[in-house]
Design a protein around this motif. Structure first.
Motif, PDB file in Angstrom:
ATOM      1  N   VAL A 116       0.835  -1.203   0.000  1.00  0.00           N
ATOM      2  CA  VAL A 116       0.000   0.000   0.000  1.00  0.00           C
ATOM      3  C   VAL A 116       0.866   1.248   0.000  1.00  0.00           C
ATOM      4  O   VAL A 116       0.631   2.197  -0.774  1.00  0.00           O
ATOM      5  CB  VAL A 116      -0.964  -0.003   1.199  1.00  0.00           C
ATOM      6  CG1 VAL A 116      -1.676   1.344   1.338  1.00  0.00           C
ATOM      7  CG2 VAL A 116      -1.981  -1.129   1.068  1.00  0.00           C
ATOM      8  N   ARG A 117       1.874   1.274   0.858  1.00  0.00           N
ATOM      9  CA  ARG A 117       2.746   2.449   0.942  1.00  0.00           C
ATOM     10  C   ARG A 117       3.474   2.702  -0.376  1.00  0.00           C
ATOM     11  O   ARG A 117       3.665   3.853  -0.779  1.00  0.00           O
ATOM     12  CB  ARG A 117       3.748   2.290   2.080  1.00  0.00           C
ATOM     13  CG  ARG A 117       3.170   2.564   3.458  1.00  0.00           C
ATOM     14  CD  ARG A 117       4.100   2.137   4.595  1.00  0.00           C
ATOM     15  NE  ARG A 117       5.499   2.396   4.339  1.00  0.00           N
ATOM     16  CZ  ARG A 117       6.088   3.595   4.480  1.00  0.00           C
ATOM     17  NH1 ARG A 117       5.380   4.654   4.862  1.00  0.00           N
ATOM     18  NH2 ARG A 117       7.378   3.726   4.234  1.00  0.00           N
ATOM     19  N   LEU A 120       0.738   4.159  -2.982  1.00  0.00           N
ATOM     20  CA  LEU A 120       0.033   5.417  -2.728  1.00  0.00           C
ATOM     21  C   LEU A 120       0.604   6.628  -3.470  1.00  0.00           C
ATOM     22  O   LEU A 120      -0.182   7.428  -4.010  1.00  0.00           O
ATOM     23  CB  LEU A 120      -0.016   5.695  -1.221  1.00  0.00           C
ATOM     24  CG  LEU A 120      -1.050   4.883  -0.437  1.00  0.00           C
ATOM     25  CD1 LEU A 120      -0.970   5.199   1.050  1.00  0.00           C
ATOM     26  CD2 LEU A 120      -2.465   5.131  -0.961  1.00  0.00           C
ATOM     27  N   ARG A 124      -1.907   8.725  -5.897  1.00  0.00           N
ATOM     28  CA  ARG A 124      -2.159  10.163  -5.673  1.00  0.00           C
ATOM     29  C   ARG A 124      -1.825  10.965  -6.924  1.00  0.00           C
ATOM     30  O   ARG A 124      -2.594  11.826  -7.357  1.00  0.00           O
ATOM     31  CB  ARG A 124      -1.322  10.678  -4.499  1.00  0.00           C
ATOM     32  CG  ARG A 124      -1.874  10.354  -3.139  1.00  0.00           C
ATOM     33  CD  ARG A 124      -1.190  11.161  -2.050  1.00  0.00           C
ATOM     34  NE  ARG A 124       0.236  10.886  -1.935  1.00  0.00           N
ATOM     35  CZ  ARG A 124       1.190  11.656  -2.403  1.00  0.00           C
ATOM     36  NH1 ARG A 124       0.903  12.784  -3.052  1.00  0.00           N
ATOM     37  NH2 ARG A 124       2.472  11.316  -2.247  1.00  0.00           N
ATOM     38  N   ILE A 131      -7.851   0.415  -3.670  1.00  0.00           N
ATOM     39  CA  ILE A 131      -7.052  -0.594  -2.981  1.00  0.00           C
ATOM     40  C   ILE A 131      -8.018  -1.626  -2.430  1.00  0.00           C
ATOM     41  O   ILE A 131      -8.959  -1.277  -1.698  1.00  0.00           O
ATOM     42  CB  ILE A 131      -6.219   0.021  -1.849  1.00  0.00           C
ATOM     43  CG1 ILE A 131      -5.181   0.996  -2.411  1.00  0.00           C
ATOM     44  CG2 ILE A 131      -5.543  -1.073  -1.017  1.00  0.00           C
ATOM     45  CD1 ILE A 131      -4.486   1.840  -1.358  1.00  0.00           C
ATOM     46  N   VAL A 163      -6.121   4.147   6.780  1.00  0.00           N
ATOM     47  CA  VAL A 163      -5.577   4.665   5.517  1.00  0.00           C
ATOM     48  C   VAL A 163      -6.703   5.128   4.598  1.00  0.00           C
ATOM     49  O   VAL A 163      -6.576   6.146   3.902  1.00  0.00           O
ATOM     50  CB  VAL A 163      -4.703   3.602   4.822  1.00  0.00           C
ATOM     51  CG1 VAL A 163      -4.377   4.007   3.389  1.00  0.00           C
ATOM     52  CG2 VAL A 163      -3.407   3.396   5.597  1.00  0.00           C
ATOM     53  N   VAL A 167      -6.639   8.829   2.727  1.00  0.00           N
ATOM     54  CA  VAL A 167      -6.458   9.036   1.284  1.00  0.00           C
ATOM     55  C   VAL A 167      -7.755   9.362   0.546  1.00  0.00           C
ATOM     56  O   VAL A 167      -7.734   9.585  -0.661  1.00  0.00           O
ATOM     57  CB  VAL A 167      -5.782   7.805   0.634  1.00  0.00           C
ATOM     58  CG1 VAL A 167      -4.429   7.551   1.282  1.00  0.00           C
ATOM     59  CG2 VAL A 167      -6.674   6.567   0.716  1.00  0.00           C
ATOM     60  N   ILE A 172      -8.952   8.069  -3.613  1.00  0.00           N
ATOM     61  CA  ILE A 172      -8.487   6.688  -3.470  1.00  0.00           C
ATOM     62  C   ILE A 172      -9.419   5.983  -2.497  1.00  0.00           C
ATOM     63  O   ILE A 172      -9.589   6.420  -1.358  1.00  0.00           O
ATOM     64  CB  ILE A 172      -7.039   6.620  -2.946  1.00  0.00           C
ATOM     65  CG1 ILE A 172      -6.098   7.361  -3.907  1.00  0.00           C
ATOM     66  CG2 ILE A 172      -6.597   5.168  -2.764  1.00  0.00           C
ATOM     67  CD1 ILE A 172      -4.685   7.545  -3.362  1.00  0.00           C
ATOM     68  N   CYS A 174     -10.633   2.451  -0.412  1.00  0.00           N
ATOM     69  CA  CYS A 174     -10.061   1.246   0.187  1.00  0.00           C
ATOM     70  C   CYS A 174     -11.177   0.305   0.621  1.00  0.00           C
ATOM     71  O   CYS A 174     -12.134   0.719   1.268  1.00  0.00           O
ATOM     72  CB  CYS A 174      -9.196   1.592   1.399  1.00  0.00           C
ATOM     73  SG  CYS A 174      -7.725   2.572   1.014  1.00  0.00           S
TER      74      CYS A 174
END
Length: 280
Positions: A116-117, A120, A124, A131, A163, A167, A172, A174
């Motif tokens: 995920v990190r 991102l 963005r 996700i 998260v 986001v 984004i 999730c």
């Protein structure tokens, strides 16, 4: 139908394989990560450039960032990132080795966090995306013999829920997916057992060991149907926060949440009693 590009970890088996097959069949592109490249020879031969593949061990954080960055670079845009790679470790907590504990957490929790990190910044920059995080009924309910598996899944549920709020301003979404038992390789293929301690024969933790060792229990869930629901969820706006899949998942999660809420409500007066008095 709009063609989408998907990044899916662990596409060689289970839900990752089912999703990949369905997506390629409808003309979407899939960037898939695998531990064994040969497992995808048939789909690569059939779909060619629609299937982008990379070797990845999700316990290797630098490799995660390299592979995710390369996927976005090579494919230009990725609409959906699916964290699917993972496995089960079962047995009583005392039975597990330190190495087993570290590998389970590094795979199911830290690996998913790092995927995920890594994704991102790209999501963005491109103005949004989705996700999808594979969790489990065991991300909302806990069973004896699954303590370390639950530790990873309960952990990733909290991470994704937070998260998702962080986001949302970047378009984004999730989604956590919580399947019950499904007829994949998970239970009798990828799952691992801790070394046995005989004292736990009388513990409820021994039940999961017997199930895996006997290998006769058949799950209710159809993984192809579940994969289609995960795919179709991307058309929902806003993104669903959670999707429970399977009658066993719904029933178990409903029972766990109902009991948890009842226990919380019974403590209301106790909880409020610890505040300072008003205007104090």
């Amino acid at each position: 139908m709009t063609q989408r590009t998907w990044l899916i970890t662990g596409v060689n088996s289970g839900f990752g394989r089912h999703m990949t097959e369905q997506l390629l069949a409808r003309g979407d592109r899939v960037a898939g990560t695998v531990r064994k490249m040969d497992a995808m020879n048939d789909l690569k031969a059939q779909y060619g450039d629609l299937l982008w593949l990379a070797h990845l061990d999700v316990t290797d954080t630098p490799a995660i960032h390299q592979v995710v960055n390369k996927a976005f670079t090579d494919l230009g845009k990725i609409d959906v990132v699916v964290n699917n790679a993972g496995y089960g470790l079962f047995g009583a907590a005392e039975e597990m080795t330190d190495d087993q504990i570290l590998h389970q957490i590094n795979t199911n929790l830290i690996g998913s966090i790092q995927v995920v990190r890594a994704a991102l910044p790209h999501l963005r920059t491109q103005g949004g995306g989705r996700i999808i995080q594979l969790s489990t009924v065991g991300g909302q309910a806990a069973f004896p013999g699954g303590s370390l598996y639950h530790a990873g899944k309960w952990g990733i549920e909290g991470f994704i829920e937070a998260v998702g709020q962080e986001v949302a301003p970047f378009n984004i979404g999730c989604t956590l997916v919580e399947p019950g038992g499904a007829r994949t390789e998970f239970r009798y293929g990828s799952s691992q057992l801790a070394p046995k301690i005989d004292a736990y024969d009388i513990s409820p933790a021994s039940m999961v060991r017997r199930i895996i060792e006997e290998g006769t229990s058949v799950s209710l869930g159809d993984p192809a149907k579940m994969a289609k629901i995960m795919i179709d969820s991307v058309d929902q706006h806003p993104a669903p926060k959670r999707i429970a899949l399977g009658s066993d998942s719904y029933t178990t999660i409903h029972k766990a949440l109902t009991e948890r809420l009842a226990n919380l409500e019974a403590q209301k007066d106790l909880a409020f009693s610890t505040d300072f008095p008003a205007n104090a």
